[in-house]
Design a protein around this motif. Sequence first.
Motif, PDB file in Angstrom:
ATOM      1  N   GLU A   1       0.831  -1.211   0.000  1.00 57.27           N
ATOM      2  CA  GLU A   1       0.000   0.000   0.000  1.00 57.27           C
ATOM      3  C   GLU A   1       0.867   1.264   0.000  1.00 57.27           C
ATOM      4  O   GLU A   1       0.483   2.297  -0.547  1.00 57.27           O
ATOM      5  CB  GLU A   1      -0.925  -0.006   1.214  1.00 57.27           C
ATOM      6  CG  GLU A   1      -1.927  -1.163   1.192  1.00 57.27           C
ATOM      7  CD  GLU A   1      -2.850  -1.184   2.402  1.00 57.27           C
ATOM      8  OE1 GLU A   1      -3.931  -1.765   2.303  1.00 57.27           O
ATOM      9  OE2 GLU A   1      -2.482  -0.615   3.451  1.00 57.27           O
TER      10      GLU A   1
ATOM     11  N   TYR B   1     -13.768  -3.438  -1.550  1.00 53.65           N
ATOM     12  CA  TYR B   1     -12.310  -3.289  -1.624  1.00 53.65           C
ATOM     13  C   TYR B   1     -11.772  -2.321  -0.585  1.00 53.65           C
ATOM     14  O   TYR B   1     -12.371  -1.267  -0.328  1.00 53.65           O
ATOM     15  CB  TYR B   1     -11.892  -2.852  -3.033  1.00 53.65           C
ATOM     16  CG  TYR B   1     -12.133  -3.939  -4.042  1.00 53.65           C
ATOM     17  CD1 TYR B   1     -11.375  -5.108  -4.004  1.00 53.65           C
ATOM     18  CD2 TYR B   1     -13.131  -3.822  -5.006  1.00 53.65           C
ATOM     19  CE1 TYR B   1     -11.609  -6.127  -4.908  1.00 53.65           C
ATOM     20  CE2 TYR B   1     -13.371  -4.839  -5.921  1.00 53.65           C
ATOM     21  CZ  TYR B   1     -12.609  -5.991  -5.866  1.00 53.65           C
ATOM     22  OH  TYR B   1     -12.846  -6.999  -6.752  1.00 53.65           O
ATOM     23  N   ARG B   2     -10.629  -2.651  -0.045  1.00 53.84           N
ATOM     24  CA  ARG B   2      -9.977  -1.799   0.930  1.00 53.84           C
ATOM     25  C   ARG B   2      -9.481  -0.525   0.234  1.00 53.84           C
ATOM     26  O   ARG B   2      -9.226  -0.514  -0.965  1.00 53.84           O
ATOM     27  CB  ARG B   2      -8.815  -2.568   1.571  1.00 53.84           C
ATOM     28  CG  ARG B   2      -8.487  -2.166   2.977  1.00 53.84           C
ATOM     29  CD  ARG B   2      -7.496  -3.141   3.612  1.00 53.84           C
ATOM     30  NE  ARG B   2      -6.288  -3.282   2.832  1.00 53.84           N
ATOM     31  CZ  ARG B   2      -5.874  -4.429   2.303  1.00 53.84           C
ATOM     32  NH1 ARG B   2      -6.557  -5.527   2.478  1.00 53.84           N
ATOM     33  NH2 ARG B   2      -4.770  -4.471   1.592  1.00 53.84           N
TER      34      ARG B   2
ATOM     35  N   TYR C   1      -6.700   1.275  -0.246  1.00 55.36           N
ATOM     36  CA  TYR C   1      -5.615   1.337  -1.232  1.00 55.36           C
ATOM     37  C   TYR C   1      -5.796   0.333  -2.365  1.00 55.36           C
ATOM     38  O   TYR C   1      -5.139   0.451  -3.391  1.00 55.36           O
ATOM     39  CB  TYR C   1      -4.250   1.183  -0.547  1.00 55.36           C
ATOM     40  CG  TYR C   1      -3.843   2.439   0.197  1.00 55.36           C
ATOM     41  CD1 TYR C   1      -3.632   3.644  -0.485  1.00 55.36           C
ATOM     42  CD2 TYR C   1      -3.696   2.444   1.580  1.00 55.36           C
ATOM     43  CE1 TYR C   1      -3.288   4.801   0.189  1.00 55.36           C
ATOM     44  CE2 TYR C   1      -3.339   3.600   2.269  1.00 55.36           C
ATOM     45  CZ  TYR C   1      -3.137   4.778   1.573  1.00 55.36           C
ATOM     46  OH  TYR C   1      -2.793   5.925   2.232  1.00 55.36           O
ATOM     47  N   GLU C   2      -6.683  -0.628  -2.213  1.00 59.28           N
ATOM     48  CA  GLU C   2      -7.011  -1.488  -3.354  1.00 59.28           C
ATOM     49  C   GLU C   2      -7.733  -0.669  -4.423  1.00 59.28           C
ATOM     50  O   GLU C   2      -7.524  -0.855  -5.620  1.00 59.28           O
ATOM     51  CB  GLU C   2      -7.874  -2.663  -2.905  1.00 59.28           C
ATOM     52  CG  GLU C   2      -7.099  -3.697  -2.111  1.00 59.28           C
ATOM     53  CD  GLU C   2      -7.956  -4.893  -1.716  1.00 59.28           C
ATOM     54  OE1 GLU C   2      -7.637  -6.014  -2.102  1.00 59.28           O
ATOM     55  OE2 GLU C   2      -8.947  -4.674  -0.986  1.00 59.28           O
ATOM     56  N   LYS C   3      -8.593   0.243  -3.961  1.00 55.62           N
ATOM     57  CA  LYS C   3      -9.287   1.120  -4.909  1.00 55.62           C
ATOM     58  C   LYS C   3      -8.271   2.008  -5.626  1.00 55.62           C
ATOM     59  O   LYS C   3      -8.384   2.268  -6.818  1.00 55.62           O
ATOM     60  CB  LYS C   3     -10.342   1.961  -4.182  1.00 55.62           C
ATOM     61  CG  LYS C   3     -11.523   1.130  -3.709  1.00 55.62           C
ATOM     62  CD  LYS C   3     -12.542   1.963  -2.941  1.00 55.62           C
ATOM     63  CE  LYS C   3     -12.403   1.760  -1.469  1.00 55.62           C
ATOM     64  NZ  LYS C   3     -13.604   2.050  -0.678  1.00 55.62           N
TER      65      LYS C   3
ATOM     66  N   LEU D   1      -5.092   1.284  -6.189  1.00 57.51           N
ATOM     67  CA  LEU D   1      -4.304   0.454  -7.099  1.00 57.51           C
ATOM     68  C   LEU D   1      -5.061   0.236  -8.406  1.00 57.51           C
ATOM     69  O   LEU D   1      -4.500   0.371  -9.489  1.00 57.51           O
ATOM     70  CB  LEU D   1      -3.986  -0.891  -6.415  1.00 57.51           C
ATOM     71  CG  LEU D   1      -3.169  -1.902  -7.225  1.00 57.51           C
ATOM     72  CD1 LEU D   1      -1.811  -1.329  -7.636  1.00 57.51           C
ATOM     73  CD2 LEU D   1      -2.963  -3.200  -6.419  1.00 57.51           C
TER      74      LEU D   1
ATOM     75  N   TYR E   1     -13.486 -13.161  -3.014  1.00 57.62           N
ATOM     76  CA  TYR E   1     -12.128 -12.638  -2.880  1.00 57.62           C
ATOM     77  C   TYR E   1     -11.138 -13.716  -3.288  1.00 57.62           C
ATOM     78  O   TYR E   1     -11.257 -14.865  -2.866  1.00 57.62           O
ATOM     79  CB  TYR E   1     -11.824 -12.240  -1.431  1.00 57.62           C
ATOM     80  CG  TYR E   1     -12.544 -11.008  -0.958  1.00 57.62           C
ATOM     81  CD1 TYR E   1     -12.168  -9.757  -1.433  1.00 57.62           C
ATOM     82  CD2 TYR E   1     -13.572 -11.101  -0.042  1.00 57.62           C
ATOM     83  CE1 TYR E   1     -12.828  -8.619  -0.981  1.00 57.62           C
ATOM     84  CE2 TYR E   1     -14.234  -9.969   0.400  1.00 57.62           C
ATOM     85  CZ  TYR E   1     -13.855  -8.730  -0.068  1.00 57.62           C
ATOM     86  OH  TYR E   1     -14.493  -7.604   0.372  1.00 57.62           O
TER      87      TYR E   1
ATOM     88  N   ARG F   1      -5.199 -12.735  -2.732  1.00 55.53           N
ATOM     89  CA  ARG F   1      -5.503 -11.302  -2.865  1.00 55.53           C
ATOM     90  C   ARG F   1      -4.293 -10.407  -2.593  1.00 55.53           C
ATOM     91  O   ARG F   1      -3.908  -9.600  -3.440  1.00 55.53           O
ATOM     92  CB  ARG F   1      -6.634 -10.977  -1.889  1.00 55.53           C
ATOM     93  CG  ARG F   1      -7.072  -9.540  -1.837  1.00 55.53           C
ATOM     94  CD  ARG F   1      -8.229  -9.432  -0.850  1.00 55.53           C
ATOM     95  NE  ARG F   1      -8.712  -8.060  -0.728  1.00 55.53           N
ATOM     96  CZ  ARG F   1      -9.786  -7.722  -0.007  1.00 55.53           C
ATOM     97  NH1 ARG F   1     -10.480  -8.645   0.617  1.00 55.53           N
ATOM     98  NH2 ARG F   1     -10.176  -6.458   0.074  1.00 55.53           N
ATOM     99  N   GLU F   2      -3.687 -10.533  -1.433  1.00 52.89           N
ATOM    100  CA  GLU F   2      -2.605  -9.603  -1.079  1.00 52.89           C
ATOM    101  C   GLU F   2      -1.335  -9.871  -1.886  1.00 52.89           C
ATOM    102  O   GLU F   2      -0.605  -8.944  -2.225  1.00 52.89           O
ATOM    103  CB  GLU F   2      -2.311  -9.661   0.415  1.00 52.89           C
ATOM    104  CG  GLU F   2      -3.490  -9.263   1.295  1.00 52.89           C
ATOM    105  CD  GLU F   2      -4.096  -7.885   0.976  1.00 52.89           C
ATOM    106  OE1 GLU F   2      -3.435  -7.040   0.336  1.00 52.89           O
ATOM    107  OE2 GLU F   2      -5.264  -7.680   1.354  1.00 52.89           O
TER     108      GLU F   2
ATOM    109  N   ASN G   1      -1.996  -8.243  -5.180  1.00 52.67           N
ATOM    110  CA  ASN G   1      -1.932  -6.783  -5.034  1.00 52.67           C
ATOM    111  C   ASN G   1      -0.483  -6.325  -4.950  1.00 52.67           C
ATOM    112  O   ASN G   1      -0.080  -5.341  -5.587  1.00 52.67           O
ATOM    113  CB  ASN G   1      -2.651  -6.344  -3.749  1.00 52.67           C
ATOM    114  CG  ASN G   1      -4.165  -6.349  -3.877  1.00 52.67           C
ATOM    115  OD1 ASN G   1      -4.706  -6.268  -4.979  1.00 52.67           O
ATOM    116  ND2 ASN G   1      -4.856  -6.460  -2.753  1.00 52.67           N
TER     117      ASN G   1
END
Lengths: 249, 205
Positions: free
Chosen positions: A28, A78-79, A81-83, A85, B7, B11-12, B15
């Motif tokens: 993030e 979505y969290r 910082y996912e938005k 990204l 999900y 996921r992480e 990302n």
Amino acid sequence: MKLQHTLGGLEGLGPVWTETRVFVEEWEKVIFGIHTAMMALSPQLPLPETPSVFKTVWTWADLRKGAESMNPFDYFKYRYYEKWLGGISGYFVSNGYLTEAELEAKTAEYLADPDKPLPEGGAAEIDARVVQYLVEGDSPKRDVAAEPAFAVGDTVLVKNVPTVEHTRLPGFLRNKTGVVTEVYPGAYVYLTDTGADGIGDGIEKAMPVYCVAFDPAELWPGNAEANFTLYADLYAAYLAEPVSAAAAA
Amino acid sequence: MTAQFFYDADREKKNAARAKALQALLIEKGVITSKTVDTVLGYFETKMGPFNGAKAVARAWVDPAYKERLVADTAAALAELEFPEGMAGAEGEHMKAVANGDGVHNLIICTLCSCYPWPVLGLPPYWYKDPTFRSRAAREPRAVLKEFGLEVPSETEIKVWDSSAQIRWFVVPERPAGTDGLSEEQLAALVTPESMMGVAVAKAA
């Protein structure tokens, strides 16, 4: 009306997330750094030219537009910082800086080897400009005469302006009346033109901004907590004189 | 609807790989440098952060006249203290402090996004960015504050400030009891970002 524009007062959401960390995943930090650099390198700012190939405008408004254009279910899914990204990678692809295929291929490389080093290099002027932006900021205040139509103590009506892709009008205030508690000195623009919504970045759009107090009992009759006041900062374009009872009759 | 609420198990990991891939491509193509991200993060570790706000609050606690100036003209009052340059920089161009006390508790929110006073507070914590917090704090601040462990008496007025235009708000919490004789530096250590946004109060160590 977009749900993201009118979050205030929604019911049935369950407990708040009391997480005090700024970043909950290391990656993030990367997307935050990229976003801040984009804002700093955005060409409308009066900062020194750099060798960066970034030549398109990127402001908070662009980031917010992306979040506001999401399917509201995804917005909650979505969290934070996912938005970011998603929105920021989409921006680089749609503005031709890179292709989705390049991004996919590079992502596959880092998935296979997360510790693979980053490329080295870049001109020092780029980072100097990023720091200069952080130090100097980007004030929306413009040196033009403000002609506020309202004064402290006036009752104002929040207009129901046409809904657009991006706004700075919290939706739950539409059609509500409040009382001006402060007229901010000077005139203010916004980062981008919001069309029929009424605010914008041109000097002709520099306008007063007011702090307006709202009674929650009027915002959510019978359904708000007691003994509190909600204040919002509102551009003049969002405010009108209340229709008097006599005129309405 | 299955896909809507699905999900990815990785996921992480995905990302992280995508964020690093984006950073790598932007360096290769000459948008940013290999030092840009660290430069930004380093700035928030040393120049803009809650350590600045805490210093201003501690001064306000020991000097009531300073507290008055901090609320009346926040920029000028901040300029009196020895801060790094940039206290009117990004996201701090127009900051305003509001003080707790005299039967008033202040809470700062941003229902449209996550506007936050960077120079005095750095970057917003996750609770501030949470859509549930942003929704509920506008209508039921007491219930929300209770979830943070803060009970605000019913006779205390809560002022909720929605950061919807140029002002970036922050709170001057009340000085906790039992802190007589502490130095300004010791007092500053009691001031958390949460207390400067109104979801907590400052407490004696």
